[in-house]
Scaffold this motif. Structure first.
Motif, mmCIF file in Angstrom:
data_model
loop_
_atom_site.group_PDB
_atom_site.id
_atom_site.type_symbol
_atom_site.label_atom_id
_atom_site.label_comp_id
_atom_site.label_asym_id
_atom_site.label_seq_id
_atom_site.Cartn_x
_atom_site.Cartn_y
_atom_site.Cartn_z
ATOM 1 N N ASN A 41 9.159 35.333 -10.586
ATOM 2 C CA ASN A 41 9.480 35.279 -9.210
ATOM 3 C C ASN A 41 10.285 33.964 -8.893
ATOM 4 O O ASN A 41 9.758 32.694 -9.428
ATOM 5 N N ASP A 73 12.556 38.780 -7.090
ATOM 6 C CA ASP A 73 11.944 38.600 -8.523
ATOM 7 C C ASP A 73 13.021 39.057 -9.525
ATOM 8 O O ASP A 73 14.036 39.840 -9.101
ATOM 9 N N ASP A 403 5.640 32.586 -11.398
ATOM 10 C CA ASP A 403 6.343 31.907 -9.950
ATOM 11 C C ASP A 403 7.032 30.454 -10.513
ATOM 12 O O ASP A 403 6.484 29.793 -11.089
#
Length: 407
Positions: A41, A73, A403
């Protein structure tokens, strides 16, 4: 894919410089390797392909193929072990040529990597040879399944079982209104499974997929054939960026529109995912290894997270095969298996493999309720060992999602 807590699955450090370069490391988790797809992400950015992803090889960083996934993403494939990556913003988008192509013609949907046809879905009818009852005709199955070097591993319509179709998953002994309906043994004229239409088809740099609607048709409990199950089959092919292996997912979701649903009886065959292997393989030149250490002699009826089926290559100079994986959310996981006995088929010992969630216990399918099963296969030339199989299964069971967050 599920998001995993980073401290559980990866060691990661992120830095941001003038060129907005982020560095991260994927390593081992308690000694467990993971080889498989990664969801990364990234910070929001207008437009697509505004990133350059690289992996450290020696003293250099080399480009890593990726594609845009859902939401914000990127998808790429990590090949296991510890690796250092960078992802960097680029000024303008750059063209990405899909490595995986889909070609639809003559009733077949063929999926290829770099021009090599590997997995084919048959959506039009295939009829048996002349002189064989046409009841054995079928659509909605995978064949041929080829290795990266071009060996065909699947087989359809063998004379001993004309109802065998490459890789497929009909349910066998089922009950509808107290009558037994068999969608597997076509010669019994009780039922079949057929393709209806495509819901979607997508292709990209590291993966491609299609979603096909299939109908499980009951021939005997009403005055006219009726649909007993509606199935959505998603097949996704993954480029592992290596010349000797690729991977594909086989995910089935199904529901019954019948007022009282349907009962899957406990039986040694049925549902899940089955594959009839090439006629080249027999008791003397193919083998089985499961996650629990069982072999060709002991695997049948046992349970496993994964199973390697391998045998002699077409040129007789090496081996190839398929690693089958069952997802932890599947019914009765670790899943029961059907592996043909070594003295079967008149002593030849031909190879058939199946993950069979109803092997030991019946399964009642309630009306208008969704059920699903997920499987992943790695098709390989050469060898694939138990440690590698476990790494692939860990990535399937516990996918990595990362992330990158800006300050």
């Amino acid at each position: 894919m599920k998001r995993f807590l980073l401290f559980c699955t990866v060691m990661i450090t992120i830095s941001c410089g003038e060129r907005e370069t982020y560095r991260f490391e994927i390593g081992e988790d308690d000694g467990i390797l993971r080889s498989g797809p990664v969801v990364l992400n990234v910070p929001a950015e207008e437009g697509e392909n505004q990133w350059a992803l690289k992996k450290k090889e020696g003293e250099k960083y080399i480009p890593v193929p990726f594609q845009n996934g859902e939401d914000n993403d990127l998808l790429f494939v990590h090949d296991g072990g510890r690796a250092f990556y960078t992802i960097e913003r680029v000024d303008t988008g750059f063209p990405v040529n899909p490595a995986i192509q889909m070609d639809q013609k003559d009733g077949n949907l063929s999926m290829s990597i770099n021009g090599k046809p590997l997995v084919q879905y048959r959506y039009e009818m295939t009829y048996p040879p002349r002189g064989v009852d046409s009841v054995f005709g079928k659509s909605g199955y995978l064949h041929p399944i080829r290795t990266p070097s071009g060996d065909t591993l699947s087989r359809i319509q063998p004379p001993d079982h004309y109802h065998h179709y490459g890789m497929w998953g009909p349910w066998t002994h089922t009950q509808i209104k107290g009558q037994q309906v068999d969608f597997w043994n076509l010669g019994d004229r009780k039922g079949t499974v057929l393709f209806r239409d495509f819901k979607s088809k997508t292709s990209g740099t590291v993966s491609a997929s299609f979603n096909a609607a299939q109908e499980h048709i009951d021939f005997i409990t009403e005055t006219a054939p009726q649909i007993a199950l509606n199935e959505n089959l998603e097949v996704r092919l993954w480029d592992l960026n290596r010349p000797d292996r690729y991977m594909f997912d086989y995910n089935t979701t199904f529901r019954s529109p019948l007022e009282n649903g349907i009962l899957f009886e406990a039986y040694r065959y049925g549902g899940g995912i089955g594959m009839r292997f090439t006629e080249r393989w027999h008791k003397d030149n193919c083998s089985v290894l499961t996650s629990e250490g069982n072999d060709r002699l002991t695997a049948d009826g046992s349970n496993a997270r994964w199973c390697i089926v391998s045998g002699e290559s077409a040129d007789g100079k090496g081996t190839n095969g398929v690693l089958f994986m069952s997802h932890p959310t599947n019914r009765k996981h670790p899943e029961p298996m059907r592996v043909w006995p070594i003295d079967g088929n008149g002593g030849r010992g031909d190879m058939f493999f199946e993950f069979c969630p109803i092997r030991h216990e019946e399964w009642r399918i309630e009306p208008n309720k969704d059920y699903g099963l997920q499987y992943r296969m790695v098709v390989f030339d050469g060898e694939l060992n138990a440690e590698e199989a476990e790494a692939y299964w860990q990535a399937f069971a516990n996918p990595i999602e990362l992330d990158i967050e800006e300050d």
